[in-house]
Scaffold this motif. Structure first.
Motif, PDB file in Angstrom:
ATOM      1  N   ASN A  29     -30.302 -22.438  16.366  1.00 29.11           N
ATOM      2  CA  ASN A  29     -30.147 -21.428  17.411  1.00 29.11           C
ATOM      3  C   ASN A  29     -28.695 -21.126  17.743  1.00 29.11           C
ATOM      4  O   ASN A  29     -28.424 -20.466  18.742  1.00 29.11           O
ATOM      5  CB  ASN A  29     -30.880 -21.866  18.683  1.00 29.11           C
ATOM      6  N   LEU A  34     -28.002 -16.910  14.564  1.00 31.59           N
ATOM      7  CA  LEU A  34     -28.566 -15.715  15.199  1.00 31.59           C
ATOM      8  C   LEU A  34     -27.933 -14.440  14.645  1.00 31.59           C
ATOM      9  O   LEU A  34     -28.625 -13.437  14.420  1.00 31.59           O
ATOM     10  CB  LEU A  34     -28.405 -15.791  16.716  1.00 31.59           C
ATOM     11  N   TYR A  36     -26.691 -14.135  11.640  1.00 27.60           N
ATOM     12  CA  TYR A  36     -27.223 -13.984  10.279  1.00 27.60           C
ATOM     13  C   TYR A  36     -28.612 -13.340  10.315  1.00 27.60           C
ATOM     14  O   TYR A  36     -28.912 -12.447   9.513  1.00 27.60           O
ATOM     15  CB  TYR A  36     -27.279 -15.351   9.588  1.00 27.60           C
ATOM     16  N   LEU A  37     -29.435 -13.795  11.265  1.00 25.19           N
ATOM     17  CA  LEU A  37     -30.772 -13.202  11.386  1.00 25.19           C
ATOM     18  C   LEU A  37     -30.680 -11.696  11.629  1.00 25.19           C
ATOM     19  O   LEU A  37     -31.418 -10.913  11.023  1.00 25.19           O
ATOM     20  CB  LEU A  37     -31.553 -13.863  12.531  1.00 25.19           C
ATOM     21  N   SER A  38     -29.784 -11.301  12.520  1.00 27.19           N
ATOM     22  CA  SER A  38     -29.639  -9.883  12.867  1.00 27.19           C
ATOM     23  C   SER A  38     -28.941  -9.073  11.789  1.00 27.19           C
ATOM     24  O   SER A  38     -29.441  -8.026  11.378  1.00 27.19           O
ATOM     25  CB  SER A  38     -28.849  -9.731  14.170  1.00 27.19           C
ATOM     26  N   LEU A  41     -30.422 -10.497   7.643  1.00 26.85           N
ATOM     27  CA  LEU A  41     -31.868 -10.385   7.419  1.00 26.85           C
ATOM     28  C   LEU A  41     -32.484  -9.209   8.151  1.00 26.85           C
ATOM     29  O   LEU A  41     -33.666  -8.906   7.953  1.00 26.85           O
ATOM     30  CB  LEU A  41     -32.568 -11.692   7.837  1.00 26.85           C
ATOM     31  N   VAL A  43     -33.502  -8.765  11.173  1.00 29.35           N
ATOM     32  CA  VAL A  43     -34.634  -8.980  12.076  1.00 29.35           C
ATOM     33  C   VAL A  43     -34.343  -8.253  13.383  1.00 29.35           C
ATOM     34  O   VAL A  43     -33.190  -8.078  13.775  1.00 29.35           O
ATOM     35  CB  VAL A  43     -34.933 -10.477  12.331  1.00 29.35           C
ATOM     36  N   GLU A  47     -37.818 -10.147  17.303  1.00 25.40           N
ATOM     37  CA  GLU A  47     -38.080 -11.230  16.339  1.00 25.40           C
ATOM     38  C   GLU A  47     -37.073 -12.374  16.499  1.00 25.40           C
ATOM     39  O   GLU A  47     -37.433 -13.545  16.401  1.00 25.40           O
ATOM     40  CB  GLU A  47     -38.030 -10.686  14.909  1.00 25.40           C
ATOM     41  N   LYS A  48     -35.815 -12.007  16.757  1.00 28.50           N
ATOM     42  CA  LYS A  48     -34.789 -13.022  16.948  1.00 28.50           C
ATOM     43  C   LYS A  48     -35.099 -13.859  18.192  1.00 28.50           C
ATOM     44  O   LYS A  48     -34.986 -15.086  18.161  1.00 28.50           O
ATOM     45  CB  LYS A  48     -33.411 -12.368  17.071  1.00 28.50           C
ATOM     46  N   TRP A  51     -37.901 -16.233  17.353  1.00 30.33           N
ATOM     47  CA  TRP A  51     -37.341 -17.355  16.581  1.00 30.33           C
ATOM     48  C   TRP A  51     -36.706 -18.360  17.536  1.00 30.33           C
ATOM     49  O   TRP A  51     -36.993 -19.550  17.487  1.00 30.33           O
ATOM     50  CB  TRP A  51     -36.292 -16.809  15.600  1.00 30.33           C
ATOM     51  N   TYR A  52     -35.843 -17.865  18.401  1.00 38.37           N
ATOM     52  CA  TYR A  52     -35.125 -18.721  19.338  1.00 38.37           C
ATOM     53  C   TYR A  52     -36.111 -19.490  20.214  1.00 38.37           C
ATOM     54  O   TYR A  52     -36.007 -20.703  20.374  1.00 38.37           O
ATOM     55  CB  TYR A  52     -34.198 -17.854  20.204  1.00 38.37           C
TER      56      TYR A  52
END
Length: 181
Positions: A29, A34, A36-38, A41, A43, A47-48, A51-52
């Motif tokens: 987290n 975060l 990288y996710l945004s 990827l 997301v 969705e982020k 995940w968190y």
């Protein structure tokens, strides 16, 4: 000597809590992940946050169980803050910032509340806020997105005056009684 990290039961409990937070919550987290996710990827913000919240639920469920088992008082282990408290507080604050439902973790909440009333934790929170504000100001200056609220080379008093409203808001938002900055 006994096998394991330490023969001291209190220290073992402290390290157990620290490891859950430092190994199971923080790495998945942190802002780098975060971002990288945004950015990589792609997301969505929803969705982020999901995940968190998932990793917060997993981690704080384990911490809550450890606190109940240890029969913790105001702090994670014993009558004074330890490394476990120092790990719990920022992760709890981040979970609040991300809008996570923390109602299932009353022991964690009690520890957070006790710690955030202490001068050292108040000072750390204000320092972190000041560092964050400094990063925002530097980014604004670098990108030209906004005029700097204080001139380069401004005195400490001028910087505090410029951010007084933000400091007062943080103090009020976190229920601090007073602060000496």
């Amino acid at each position: 000597m006994r096998a394991g990290v330490t023969a001291d039961p209190a220290r073992s409990r402290i390290l157990e809590i620290v490891y859950v937070i430092a190994c199971d919550i923080h790495p998945v987290n942190n802002l780098r992940v975060l971002r990288y996710l945004s950015e990589e990827l792609k997301v969505s913000e929803e969705e982020k946050k999901r995940w968190y919240a998932h990793w917060i639920q997993q981690g704080f469920s384990a911490v809550e169980q450890l606190l109940r088992h240890a029969k913790s008082g105001a702090f994670c282990v014993g009558d004074a803050p330890t490394l476990a408290d120092c790990c719990l507080v920022p992760q709890w604050a981040n979970a609040l910032r991300m809008g996570c439902d923390l109602s299932h973790y009353p022991r964690c909440q009690a520890v957070y509340d006790a710690c955030t009333r202490l001068p050292a934790f108040i000072a750390a929170a204000l320092f972190a806020a000041a560092v964050t504000a400094g990063k925002v100001v530097r980014e604004c200056r670098r990108s030209g997105a906004a005029a700097a609220p204080v001139a380069p080379g401004a005195s400490q008093e001028e910087v505090f005056a410029a951010y007084r409203e933000d400091i007062d808001r943080l103090v009020a938002q976190h229920g601090f009684k007073s602060v000496d900055v």
